[in-house]
Design a protein around this motif. Sequence first.
Motif, PDB file in Angstrom:
ATOM      1  N   THR A   1      -3.304  -4.901   0.582  1.00 47.14           N
ATOM      2  CA  THR A   1      -4.125  -5.819  -0.206  1.00 47.14           C
ATOM      3  C   THR A   1      -3.453  -7.180  -0.304  1.00 47.14           C
ATOM      4  O   THR A   1      -2.265  -7.270  -0.642  1.00 47.14           O
ATOM      5  CB  THR A   1      -4.353  -5.271  -1.621  1.00 47.14           C
ATOM      6  OG1 THR A   1      -4.857  -3.937  -1.545  1.00 47.14           O
ATOM      7  CG2 THR A   1      -5.340  -6.141  -2.389  1.00 47.14           C
TER       8      THR A   1
ATOM      9  N   THR B   1      -3.436   1.303   2.478  1.00 42.49           N
ATOM     10  CA  THR B   1      -4.356   0.203   2.215  1.00 42.49           C
ATOM     11  C   THR B   1      -3.558  -1.018   1.792  1.00 42.49           C
ATOM     12  O   THR B   1      -2.895  -1.004   0.748  1.00 42.49           O
ATOM     13  CB  THR B   1      -5.365   0.560   1.109  1.00 42.49           C
ATOM     14  OG1 THR B   1      -6.146   1.681   1.537  1.00 42.49           O
ATOM     15  CG2 THR B   1      -6.290  -0.615   0.821  1.00 42.49           C
TER      16      THR B   1
ATOM     17  N   GLY C   1       0.784  -1.231   0.000  1.00 41.19           N
ATOM     18  CA  GLY C   1       0.000   0.000   0.000  1.00 41.19           C
ATOM     19  C   GLY C   1       0.809   1.270   0.000  1.00 41.19           C
ATOM     20  O   GLY C   1       0.260   2.364  -0.171  1.00 41.19           O
TER      21      GLY C   1
ATOM     22  N   GLN D   1       0.903  -0.159  -4.608  1.00 47.12           N
ATOM     23  CA  GLN D   1      -0.531  -0.016  -4.408  1.00 47.12           C
ATOM     24  C   GLN D   1      -1.297  -0.895  -5.405  1.00 47.12           C
ATOM     25  O   GLN D   1      -1.070  -0.821  -6.616  1.00 47.12           O
ATOM     26  CB  GLN D   1      -0.962   1.445  -4.575  1.00 47.12           C
ATOM     27  CG  GLN D   1      -0.338   2.383  -3.545  1.00 47.12           C
ATOM     28  CD  GLN D   1      -0.829   3.807  -3.718  1.00 47.12           C
ATOM     29  OE1 GLN D   1      -1.978   4.103  -3.436  1.00 47.12           O
ATOM     30  NE2 GLN D   1       0.051   4.687  -4.182  1.00 47.12           N
ATOM     31  N   TYR D   2      -2.190  -1.689  -4.876  1.00 46.33           N
ATOM     32  CA  TYR D   2      -2.955  -2.618  -5.706  1.00 46.33           C
ATOM     33  C   TYR D   2      -3.738  -1.899  -6.799  1.00 46.33           C
ATOM     34  O   TYR D   2      -3.832  -2.381  -7.938  1.00 46.33           O
ATOM     35  CB  TYR D   2      -3.905  -3.424  -4.818  1.00 46.33           C
ATOM     36  CG  TYR D   2      -4.796  -4.381  -5.568  1.00 46.33           C
ATOM     37  CD1 TYR D   2      -4.281  -5.550  -6.128  1.00 46.33           C
ATOM     38  CD2 TYR D   2      -6.162  -4.129  -5.707  1.00 46.33           C
ATOM     39  CE1 TYR D   2      -5.105  -6.433  -6.822  1.00 46.33           C
ATOM     40  CE2 TYR D   2      -6.985  -5.004  -6.396  1.00 46.33           C
ATOM     41  CZ  TYR D   2      -6.451  -6.156  -6.949  1.00 46.33           C
ATOM     42  OH  TYR D   2      -7.267  -7.027  -7.637  1.00 46.33           O
ATOM     43  N   LYS D   3      -4.281  -0.718  -6.502  1.00 48.77           N
ATOM     44  CA  LYS D   3      -5.104  -0.013  -7.481  1.00 48.77           C
ATOM     45  C   LYS D   3      -4.307   0.449  -8.698  1.00 48.77           C
ATOM     46  O   LYS D   3      -4.894   0.753  -9.742  1.00 48.77           O
ATOM     47  CB  LYS D   3      -5.803   1.177  -6.831  1.00 48.77           C
ATOM     48  CG  LYS D   3      -4.880   2.296  -6.356  1.00 48.77           C
ATOM     49  CD  LYS D   3      -5.684   3.431  -5.738  1.00 48.77           C
ATOM     50  CE  LYS D   3      -4.788   4.561  -5.253  1.00 48.77           C
ATOM     51  NZ  LYS D   3      -5.579   5.677  -4.666  1.00 48.77           N
TER      52      LYS D   3
ATOM     53  N   ILE E   1      -9.761 -11.610  -2.581  1.00 45.44           N
ATOM     54  CA  ILE E   1      -8.982 -10.402  -2.301  1.00 45.44           C
ATOM     55  C   ILE E   1      -9.457  -9.813  -0.977  1.00 45.44           C
ATOM     56  O   ILE E   1     -10.658  -9.621  -0.774  1.00 45.44           O
ATOM     57  CB  ILE E   1      -9.145  -9.366  -3.430  1.00 45.44           C
ATOM     58  CG1 ILE E   1      -8.616  -9.942  -4.748  1.00 45.44           C
ATOM     59  CG2 ILE E   1      -8.408  -8.077  -3.084  1.00 45.44           C
ATOM     60  CD1 ILE E   1      -8.869  -9.053  -5.943  1.00 45.44           C
ATOM     61  N   GLN E   2      -8.510  -9.563  -0.077  1.00 43.57           N
ATOM     62  CA  GLN E   2      -8.827  -8.953   1.206  1.00 43.57           C
ATOM     63  C   GLN E   2      -7.993  -7.697   1.404  1.00 43.57           C
ATOM     64  O   GLN E   2      -6.788  -7.692   1.101  1.00 43.57           O
ATOM     65  CB  GLN E   2      -8.575  -9.927   2.361  1.00 43.57           C
ATOM     66  CG  GLN E   2      -9.554 -11.079   2.395  1.00 43.57           C
ATOM     67  CD  GLN E   2      -9.405 -11.962   3.620  1.00 43.57           C
ATOM     68  OE1 GLN E   2     -10.085 -12.970   3.748  1.00 43.57           O
ATOM     69  NE2 GLN E   2      -8.514 -11.595   4.535  1.00 43.57           N
ATOM     70  N   GLU E   3      -8.630  -6.647   1.897  1.00 43.58           N
ATOM     71  CA  GLU E   3      -7.940  -5.386   2.122  1.00 43.58           C
ATOM     72  C   GLU E   3      -8.009  -4.987   3.589  1.00 43.58           C
ATOM     73  O   GLU E   3      -9.002  -5.260   4.276  1.00 43.58           O
ATOM     74  CB  GLU E   3      -8.530  -4.275   1.250  1.00 43.58           C
ATOM     75  CG  GLU E   3      -8.223  -4.458  -0.230  1.00 43.58           C
ATOM     76  CD  GLU E   3      -8.586  -3.230  -1.051  1.00 43.58           C
ATOM     77  OE1 GLU E   3      -9.446  -2.445  -0.596  1.00 43.58           O
ATOM     78  OE2 GLU E   3      -8.005  -3.070  -2.145  1.00 43.58           O
TER      79      GLU E   3
END
Length: 312
Positions: free
Chosen positions: A288, A286, A62, A67-69, A303-305
């Motif tokens: 992930t 965040t 994160g 960052q996953y996004k 997927i867990q955040e």
Amino acid sequence: MKKIVYSLTMLLLVTLGFQSCEDLEEVDAPSFEIAFNTNAKVGEPVEFKIKNAPNFLYFFAGDFEHQYKFRDRTNAEGTVTMSFLNSQKWGLGANATGNLSVWYSKDYDGSGSAASVNIATWTEITDRFNISTLYDFTLQESGIVDITDLADGKPIYFGFKYFCDDTTTRPSEWYLDNLNIQMDVADAPAPLTVASEDVPGFKGVDVQGIVSGWNANKWYWDSGKKLWRMRGQVKVGGEWIVNEDWLITNAINLTKVAPDKGTPLKTYSEKLETFEYTYTKAGTYTITFIANNETIHGQQEKIQEYTITVTD
């Protein structure tokens, strides 16, 4: 009657057999659990405990570049800057300065031949940068220069041209290092890397001069000094020579950035019950986890955040 009972019994056994095979082939959905302290300190390892780890587990911390996004982001918009280090020495008279210039081309073919350099359209941008006049090989900052006006999503090449046509006195020698092209974007705490000295790298092109097996009078990578070097002060046949050599980047897309990366924590055969990660800057992140149970019969993903707060 016995035949009917026997047939029904066999049919039931076959049905149960097929059902058992289907059950064996079914892939379970990941049901892992993560435990960690959601408040952490900069520089102190955070311990993550994992219960019922899946076959495969991937971790995005994160923080910046993780960052996953942004895992699929390959292009961005922002302010693009370019910088490098340079230094020179040994040139005398008219050759003491002015032998190094900076150019760009959008129609160079990247082949590395002298002919391709000569037919390409090159635009000089030397005046945007600080070119060394220190005369002592102290690497000088070029300055962090805005080149956003050159970013149009198309390939561009940057060329460092060494040119000396005064053969009456000693030419200069140059060092070049740490090419860095970055992009400032609104949602990033630091610039994103667009290109560097290693990626996409350089090619040296001898346009006019003497190609020498011992690296005289041309750009070459000095493995001892770990930088690019032009030894333009070497005589040929007892005379100084007219010399034009280019150090040219491979193709660069100034709007392209590297996607954020996660960390693979576990593969199918490995065991994983705990791991650590250390944050270097304060902030709220965040986290992930991407979990996969996978066999030849299929796969199930989950997927867990989570959120973690890191303080100084």
